[in-house]
Design a protein around this motif. Structure first.
Motif, PDB file in Angstrom:
ATOM      1  N   GLY A   1      -5.180   8.024 -13.066  1.00  0.00           N
ATOM      2  CA  GLY A   1      -5.258   6.950 -12.073  1.00  0.00           C
ATOM      3  C   GLY A   1      -3.873   6.370 -11.826  1.00  0.00           C
ATOM      4  N   ARG A   2      -3.272   6.698 -10.715  1.00  0.00           N
ATOM      5  CA  ARG A   2      -1.905   6.269 -10.457  1.00  0.00           C
ATOM      6  C   ARG A   2      -1.795   4.782 -10.117  1.00  0.00           C
ATOM      7  N   ASP A   3      -2.938   4.122  -9.923  1.00  0.00           N
ATOM      8  CA  ASP A   3      -2.895   2.667  -9.770  1.00  0.00           C
ATOM      9  C   ASP A   3      -2.611   1.984 -11.101  1.00  0.00           C
ATOM     10  N   LEU A   4      -2.614   2.776 -12.202  1.00  0.00           N
ATOM     11  CA  LEU A   4      -2.268   2.237 -13.516  1.00  0.00           C
ATOM     12  C   LEU A   4      -0.796   2.443 -13.853  1.00  0.00           C
ATOM     13  N   CYS A   5      -0.057   3.113 -12.978  1.00  0.00           N
ATOM     14  CA  CYS A   5       1.387   3.295 -13.195  1.00  0.00           C
ATOM     15  C   CYS A   5       2.080   1.929 -13.210  1.00  0.00           C
ATOM     16  N   GLY A   6       3.123   1.823 -14.028  1.00  0.00           N
ATOM     17  CA  GLY A   6       3.851   0.563 -14.111  1.00  0.00           C
ATOM     18  C   GLY A   6       4.478   0.162 -12.787  1.00  0.00           C
ATOM     19  N   GLU A   7       4.999   1.137 -12.040  1.00  0.00           N
ATOM     20  CA  GLU A   7       5.631   0.834 -10.753  1.00  0.00           C
ATOM     21  C   GLU A   7       4.613   0.279  -9.758  1.00  0.00           C
ATOM     22  N   PHE A   8       3.398   0.865  -9.761  1.00  0.00           N
ATOM     23  CA  PHE A   8       2.363   0.377  -8.845  1.00  0.00           C
ATOM     24  C   PHE A   8       1.981  -1.062  -9.206  1.00  0.00           C
ATOM     25  N   GLN A   9       1.836  -1.337 -10.493  1.00  0.00           N
ATOM     26  CA  GLN A   9       1.450  -2.685 -10.913  1.00  0.00           C
ATOM     27  C   GLN A   9       2.565  -3.695 -10.636  1.00  0.00           C
ATOM     28  N   LEU A  10       3.816  -3.263 -10.750  1.00  0.00           N
ATOM     29  CA  LEU A  10       4.927  -4.159 -10.438  1.00  0.00           C
ATOM     30  C   LEU A  10       4.940  -4.503  -8.949  1.00  0.00           C
ATOM     31  N   VAL A  11       4.823  -3.484  -8.093  1.00  0.00           N
ATOM     32  CA  VAL A  11       4.837  -3.739  -6.652  1.00  0.00           C
ATOM     33  C   VAL A  11       3.584  -4.517  -6.232  1.00  0.00           C
ATOM     34  N   THR A  12       2.475  -4.308  -6.930  1.00  0.00           N
ATOM     35  CA  THR A  12       1.282  -5.128  -6.686  1.00  0.00           C
ATOM     36  C   THR A  12       1.598  -6.603  -6.887  1.00  0.00           C
ATOM     37  N   GLY A  13       2.227  -6.922  -8.020  1.00  0.00           N
ATOM     38  CA  GLY A  13       2.567  -8.318  -8.301  1.00  0.00           C
ATOM     39  C   GLY A  13       3.510  -8.902  -7.271  1.00  0.00           C
ATOM     40  N   ILE A  14       4.530  -8.145  -6.903  1.00  0.00           N
ATOM     41  CA  ILE A  14       5.489  -8.620  -5.904  1.00  0.00           C
ATOM     42  C   ILE A  14       4.811  -8.753  -4.542  1.00  0.00           C
ATOM     43  N   GLY A  15       3.973  -7.770  -4.197  1.00  0.00           N
ATOM     44  CA  GLY A  15       3.289  -7.792  -2.911  1.00  0.00           C
ATOM     45  C   GLY A  15       2.369  -8.987  -2.752  1.00  0.00           C
ATOM     46  N   LEU A  16       1.684  -9.363  -3.826  1.00  0.00           N
ATOM     47  CA  LEU A  16       0.787 -10.522  -3.761  1.00  0.00           C
ATOM     48  C   LEU A  16       1.560 -11.814  -3.554  1.00  0.00           C
ATOM     49  N   VAL A  17       2.731 -11.919  -4.161  1.00  0.00           N
ATOM     50  CA  VAL A  17       3.586 -13.091  -3.935  1.00  0.00           C
ATOM     51  C   VAL A  17       4.019 -13.157  -2.474  1.00  0.00           C
ATOM     52  N   LEU A  18       4.420 -12.015  -1.938  1.00  0.00           N
ATOM     53  CA  LEU A  18       4.891 -11.962  -0.550  1.00  0.00           C
ATOM     54  C   LEU A  18       3.765 -12.241   0.439  1.00  0.00           C
ATOM     55  N   ASP A  19       2.577 -11.716   0.144  1.00  0.00           N
ATOM     56  CA  ASP A  19       1.446 -11.933   1.052  1.00  0.00           C
ATOM     57  C   ASP A  19       1.024 -13.399   1.093  1.00  0.00           C
ATOM     58  N   ALA A  20       1.332 -14.138   0.020  1.00  0.00           N
ATOM     59  CA  ALA A  20       0.975 -15.560  -0.020  1.00  0.00           C
ATOM     60  C   ALA A  20       1.992 -16.426   0.723  1.00  0.00           C
ATOM     61  N   ALA A  21       3.145 -15.840   1.048  1.00  0.00           N
ATOM     62  CA  ALA A  21       4.183 -16.595   1.768  1.00  0.00           C
ATOM     63  C   ALA A  21       3.843 -16.663   3.254  1.00  0.00           C
ATOM     64  N   PRO A  22       4.429 -17.610   3.965  1.00  0.00           N
ATOM     65  CA  PRO A  22       4.186 -17.702   5.409  1.00  0.00           C
ATOM     66  C   PRO A  22       4.585 -16.408   6.117  1.00  0.00           C
ATOM     67  N   PRO A  23       3.837 -15.999   7.121  1.00  0.00           N
ATOM     68  CA  PRO A  23       4.169 -14.755   7.842  1.00  0.00           C
ATOM     69  C   PRO A  23       5.460 -14.886   8.624  1.00  0.00           C
ATOM     70  N   GLY A  24       6.053 -13.734   8.896  1.00  0.00           N
ATOM     71  CA  GLY A  24       7.286 -13.720   9.669  1.00  0.00           C
ATOM     72  C   GLY A  24       8.303 -12.782   9.054  1.00  0.00           C
ATOM     73  N   HIS A  25       9.470 -12.719   9.690  1.00  0.00           N
ATOM     74  CA  HIS A  25      10.523 -11.784   9.271  1.00  0.00           C
ATOM     75  C   HIS A  25      11.211 -12.287   8.011  1.00  0.00           C
ATOM     76  N   VAL A  26      11.183 -11.460   6.977  1.00  0.00           N
ATOM     77  CA  VAL A  26      11.784 -11.807   5.689  1.00  0.00           C
ATOM     78  C   VAL A  26      13.026 -10.952   5.486  1.00  0.00           C
ATOM     79  N   THR A  27      14.073 -11.538   4.941  1.00  0.00           N
ATOM     80  CA  THR A  27      15.297 -10.799   4.644  1.00  0.00           C
ATOM     81  C   THR A  27      15.645 -10.972   3.165  1.00  0.00           C
ATOM     82  N   GLY A  28      16.594 -10.153   2.692  1.00  0.00           N
ATOM     83  CA  GLY A  28      17.029 -10.286   1.307  1.00  0.00           C
ATOM     84  C   GLY A  28      16.966  -8.966   0.565  1.00  0.00           C
ATOM     85  N   GLU A  29      16.808  -9.044  -0.739  1.00  0.00           N
ATOM     86  CA  GLU A  29      16.825  -7.864  -1.595  1.00  0.00           C
ATOM     87  C   GLU A  29      15.685  -7.907  -2.613  1.00  0.00           C
TER      88      GLU A  29
END
Length: 279
Positions: free
Chosen positions: A213-241
Motif C-alpha cells: 500500500g503506497r499510501d503508507l509510504c513516508g513521502e505520501f504521509q508527509l505530503v498528506t500532512g502538508i497538503g491538509l495544512v495548505l487546503d485549510a488556508a485561504p484559496p488563491g495563489h501561493v508562493t514560496g518554497e
C-alpha cells in the motif's frame, strides 16, 4: 559474514553466465548494499553486464546503475529513455491523476524505483531541485533523533521492517501576504489515528511489488500532512518554497506524489533530497 560473502562471491563469479538478468541485478545490488568488495566478483560481473547491456529492462538498469558505479556511464543512457517516457506521461492536471493513464504508464515501464541516480535525474527533469545543504543537515539530524527515540512497532509488536522517515518544511506566502511556515516529520507504515489524504492526492500500486500500500509510504504521509495544512488556508495563489527530505530513495508512486504537489502549488518551488544520495 565476511567468510560467507567470500564463498558466495567465489562461486557466483564463475557462474554469472547462468544467471537471469534480474538475478544479476539482484546480486550486484546486494553486494553493493553490504559494501563487500571483491576484485574477481567485480571483474566478472562487469564483463557479464557489458555483454548483456541491450537486454536489461529499466528496473535492472536502475539497480545496476547504483550498484556498479564504474559502469554507470554506460547504464544510465539506456535508462534515460524510460525516465523521459515517465516524465512525459505524468498527468498535467490533478483531475487527470484519477484516470487510468498513469497506471498504464507504470505497467508499460515496469519500474518500482528508478534508484538513486535514476531518481535524481528524473526529479531534475521534473524541475525538482535539491534543497540547500543546511536543510539537508537539519533533516538528517531530526531523522537521527527520531530513530534514536525508538521504534514503537518493533518494541510493542515485534514488527521488523525498513523504517523510512521523511521530513519537510515550508516557507510560503499566502494571497493575503500572510506568511505560512511549518515543519513536519512522518514515517512509513500504519499509524494510530491514520489521516485521510487530501482529495487531490493519489498513491499508486507499483508494477513489481504491487501488494504494498503506497499510501503508507513516508513521502505520501508527509505530503498528506502538508497538503491538509495548505487546503485549510485561504484559496488563491501561493508562493514560496517546500523542502522535502526522505531517508530512502522514493518509489515511483512517491515521485508521482511530488508531481501532484507541484501541480497543486504551481507558484511554489518544491525541492527534494534523500539520504541515500547524501551518504
Amino acid at each position: 559474514h565476511t567468510t560467507l560473502l567470500a564463498a558466495v562471491s567465489a562461486q557466483s563469479s564463475q557462474k554469472f553466465h547462468l544467471f537471469e538478468r534480474q538475478e544479476l541485478s539482484n546480486i550486484a545490488w546486494a553486494f553493493s548494499k553490504l559494501e563487500f568488495s571483491d576484485g574477481q566478483f567485480k571483474t566478472a560481473m562487469s564483463s557479464e553486464v557489458r555483454s548483456r547491456l541491450q537486454l536489461f529492462d529499466a528496473q535492472a538498469l536502475a539497480n545496476l546503475s547504483d550498484s556498479m558505479v564504474d559502469l554507470s556511464h554506460e547504464l544510465m543512457p539506456r535508462l534515460e529513455p524510460a525516465i523521459d517516457e515517465f516524465v512525459a506521461g505524468m498527468p498535467r492536471t490533478l483531475a487527470a491523476w484519477s484516470g487510468t493513464a498513469f497506471n498504464e504508464l507504470l505497467h508499460r515501464i515496469g519500474v518500482d524505483n528508478f534508484g538513486i541516480a535514476g531518481s535524481h535525474l528524473l526529479l531534475t527533469k521534473m524541475g525538482v531541485s535539491e534543497p540547500p545543504l543546511q536543510f539537508v543537515q537539519s533533516a538528517q539530524r531530526r531523522i537521527q533523533q527520531a530513530s534514536e527515540e525508538g521504534d514503537a512497532r518493533r518494541e510493542t509488536w515485534g514488527l521488523i521492517h525498513k523504517r523510512v522517515l521523511c521530513f519537510g518544511e515550508w516557507d510560503l506566502l499566502l494571497p493575503s501576504g500572510e506568511p505560512l511556515r511549518g515543519v513536519l516529520l512522518r514515517e512509513n507504515g500504519i499509524r494510530v489515528g491514520h489521516t485521510n489524504p487530501p482529495a487531490w492526492l493519489k498513491s499508486f500500486a507499483t508494477p513489481i511489488n504491487n501488494l504494498i500500500g503506497r499510501d503508507l509510504c513516508g513521502e505520501f504521509q508527509l505530503v498528506t500532512g502538508i497538503g491538509l495544512v495548505l487546503d485549510a488556508a485561504p484559496p488563491g495563489h501561493v508562493t514560496g518554497e517546500i523542502r522535502l527530505f526522505s531517508s530512502s530513495t522514493p518509489c515511483v508512486s512517491c515521485i508521482a506524489v511530488i508531481r501532484q504537489l507541484q501541480i497543486r502549488l504551481e507558484g511554489v518551488r518544491v525541492m527534494f533530497a534523500n539520504s541515500e544520495r547524501h551518504l
